[in-house]
Write a protein that holds these residues in place. Structure first.
Motif, mmCIF file in Angstrom:
data_model
loop_
_atom_site.group_PDB
_atom_site.id
_atom_site.type_symbol
_atom_site.label_atom_id
_atom_site.label_comp_id
_atom_site.label_asym_id
_atom_site.label_seq_id
_atom_site.Cartn_x
_atom_site.Cartn_y
_atom_site.Cartn_z
ATOM 1 N N THR A 121 21.872 46.353 47.568
ATOM 2 C CA THR A 121 21.349 47.678 47.880
ATOM 3 C C THR A 121 19.991 47.523 48.560
ATOM 4 N N PRO A 122 19.690 48.332 49.596
ATOM 5 C CA PRO A 122 18.356 48.243 50.200
ATOM 6 C C PRO A 122 17.264 48.534 49.159
ATOM 7 N N LYS A 123 16.142 47.829 49.287
ATOM 8 C CA LYS A 123 15.092 47.947 48.265
ATOM 9 C C LYS A 123 14.625 49.399 48.097
ATOM 10 N N THR A 124 14.428 50.102 49.246
ATOM 11 C CA THR A 124 13.936 51.483 49.163
ATOM 12 C C THR A 124 14.898 52.337 48.332
ATOM 13 N N PHE A 125 16.188 52.041 48.450
ATOM 14 C CA PHE A 125 17.204 52.828 47.731
ATOM 15 C C PHE A 125 17.090 52.612 46.222
ATOM 16 N N TRP A 126 17.045 51.318 45.810
ATOM 17 C CA TRP A 126 16.989 51.130 44.353
ATOM 18 C C TRP A 126 15.632 51.504 43.765
ATOM 19 N N MET A 127 14.562 51.406 44.600
ATOM 20 C CA MET A 127 13.235 51.838 44.116
ATOM 21 C C MET A 127 13.251 53.350 43.892
ATOM 22 N N PHE A 128 13.936 54.063 44.789
ATOM 23 C CA PHE A 128 14.045 55.520 44.691
ATOM 24 C C PHE A 128 14.857 55.890 43.446
ATOM 25 N N GLN A 129 15.955 55.160 43.239
ATOM 26 C CA GLN A 129 16.778 55.381 42.041
ATOM 27 C C GLN A 129 15.947 55.148 40.776
ATOM 28 N N LYS A 130 15.092 54.144 40.865
ATOM 29 C CA LYS A 130 14.260 53.794 39.702
ATOM 30 C C LYS A 130 13.262 54.921 39.426
ATOM 31 N N LEU A 131 12.684 55.439 40.523
ATOM 32 C CA LEU A 131 11.712 56.525 40.394
ATOM 33 C C LEU A 131 12.356 57.757 39.762
ATOM 34 N N LEU A 132 13.568 58.067 40.223
ATOM 35 C CA LEU A 132 14.267 59.258 39.726
ATOM 36 C C LEU A 132 15.028 58.989 38.416
ATOM 37 N N GLN A 133 15.094 57.708 38.061
ATOM 38 C CA GLN A 133 15.844 57.296 36.873
ATOM 39 C C GLN A 133 17.294 57.797 36.912
ATOM 40 N N VAL A 134 17.990 57.338 37.958
ATOM 41 C CA VAL A 134 19.424 57.662 38.078
ATOM 42 C C VAL A 134 20.212 56.378 38.347
#
Ligand code: HEM
Length: 465
Positions: free
Chosen positions: A223-236
């Motif tokens: 997964t692109p880093k920005t994508f999983w970082m965003f998921q991490k931020l939103l906790q999804v």
């Protein structure tokens, strides 16, 4: 007016797309898959994720020197050079070791491993390595391990397998090994045995949490880093699971020791579980190999009764079993891929260009299955491959037999692993015969450690000695 602005924007957008496609084609001389506009090669990976190791192996076999480039979606940094060429491995892991590091992105992806030996570079790594080295290479540590394993085999493993065979029930051998190695590693590090390996098969939340963490780390690679970082931020999604699992695992660790030891757990538990599980699957499906292992045990030690425990020095004599273990970890490397990042520009022996910052993925799984490296019978389970004419063990350079890594970062637990695996294998094989349940197909999981997705379901029968 509005119409001409729209047309100019559309034209600009169109030209930009053409330029981008052209630029990517020019930069990527050895593409591994088709490069789609915007999404790059990611759709092919996601489509084949269920069978990713075999799929990558098949594709790499078609490419020049088993090496090719992967380009992720546009505007992401998800670009890799994937290789399975032993000469490239030697170059990056040994010859130009200082130019290829784990790097900061690796530490972000593996954040659950803290700043331990697996993620560290330069001075921190050197310090950690010398610390681990001084512990692992002590004779006392080997003997300490021997005692723990002998106790565990006698008090937990044999009684549990006896119980299973008396009940004539199906057992998941992978789960048994997981519990065995978990108890073992807790005894070594924490000085206490959680007794997960017992006939009640207790639920162990911490153990499951760790498996979850490893799975999430695998997805971060795809997964692109920005994508999983965003998921991490939103906790999804996967990241939500990761946070929950991480908390659960930490609670267990903090409840037992003050400093974290995730890295040792990965080293000592999962890799051994993986090696044992695939080894037993291969032995159970190759009766001739099983017969030869039993013959070797008999020749060396006579008939073995249930209570007899072999120690470090005895199991070192088992050459054929050694070959079988090498074959299991060659075909199913417990750590199926590795990752490094280049500091400076370089050219690989295969002729591929490496720019500073390029991420290299080594497919250990593919490396064990290349005809150029292992010959026409590369897919066969053949312990004889590892036995010399004089009956000794054949030495293969680590950049060819890469399952334990190569160069200055070679696995520190390699010798210990062979001892542990042999002790468990002898204890089980000399007492029981193992049959894989009809129709059970072992499917590799999607994680950073190669286990079986649905475990290894077997029936066991007591051997007539
Ligand atoms: C079949 C069993 C095992 C296999 C196939 C295996 C394989 C590997 C591999 C591929 C690496 C490199 C990982 C990376 O850099 O990302 C590694 C590193 C390491 N392994 Fe193992 N391992 C096994 C068992 C063990 C055991 C039992 C221990 C110790 C209890 C251990 C201790 C270590 C350590 C400390 C490192 C880090 C070395 C460094 O970075 O300098 N391993 N192992």
């Amino acid at each position: 007016m509005l119409g001409s602005t729209t047309i100019s924007c559309a034209l600009f957008f169109f030209l930009f797309i053409i330029f981008k496609i052209h630029h990517r084609r020019k930069c990527c001389k050895y593409p591994i898959f088709r490069d789609y506009p915007f999404l790059g090669m990611l759709p092919t990976i996601l489509w084949n994720l269920w069978n990713i190791h075999d799929f990558i192996t098949k594709e790499l076999k078609k490419r020049h020197r088993g090496t090719a480039e992967f380009l992720g979606p546009w505007f992401t940094n998800m670009n890799y050079l994937i290789t399975s060429d032993p000469i490239n491995v030697h170059h990056m892991m040994s010859k130009c070791f200082d130019n290829y590091v784990k790097g900061s992105e690796f530490r972000d992806i593996f954040e659950a491993f803290g700043d331990g030996i697996f993620v560290a570079d330069s001075e921190t790594w050197k310090y950690n390595r010398s610390l681990f080295h001084s512990v692992f290479k002590q004779r006392g540590f080997e003997l300490f391990q021997e005692k723990i394993i002998q106790n565990k085999v006698e008090r937990s493993l044999i009684p549990l397998l006896d119980h299973v065979q008396e009940q004539e029930s199906v057992v998941d051998l992978q789960d048994v090994f997981n519990r065995f190695t978990f108890d073992n590693i807790c005894s070594v590090i924490l000085g206490c045995d959680p007794n997960c390996l017992s006939i009640e098969f207790p639920d162990v939340a911490c153990e499951k949490a760790f498996d979850q963490i490893e799975e999430c780390i695998f997805y971060r690679h795809a997964t692109p880093k920005t994508f999983w970082m965003f998921q991490k931020l939103l906790q999804v999604g996967q990241e939500k699971k990761m946070t929950k699992a991480y908390k659960e695992f930490d609670q267990f660790i903090y409840a037992n020791i003050e400093s974290k030891r995730e890295e040792l757990k990965r080293a000592g538990r999962d890799t051994i579980t993986s090696a044992l599980t695939w080894l037993f699957y291969l032995i159970a499906t190759h009766p001739l190999v099983e017969a030869k292992i039993l013959e070797e045990i008999k020749e060396n030690f006579g008939a073995i009764d249930i209570g007899k425990k072999l120690g470090v020095n005895e199991v070192k004599k088992l050459v054929y079993l050694h070959g079988a273990i090498c074959e299991a970890v060659r075909l199913y490397p417990p750590i199926p891929f590795e990752r490094k990042q280049a500091i400076k520009d370089d050219i690989l022996p295969s002729g591929h260009l490496v720019n500073s910052g390029t991420i290299i993925l080594f497919s250990l799984y593919s490396m064990g299955r290349f005809e150029e490296t292992w010959g026409k019978d590369c897919l066969d389970f053949k312990p004889e491959r590892w036995i010399s004419e004089r009956g000794g063990i054949v030495y293969e350079p680590s950049y060819k037999f890469f399952s334990f890594n190569a160069g200055p970062r070679t696995c520190l637990g390699k010798d210990l692993s062979f001892i542990q695996i042999k002790m468990v294998a002898v204890a089980i094989l000399s007492n029981y015969s193992i049959q894989v349940v009809n129709g059970h197909i072992p499917i590799p999981n999607l994680s950073i450690v190669l286990l079986m997705k649905n475990g290894l379901k077997v029936r066991i029968r007591k051997r007539e000695n």
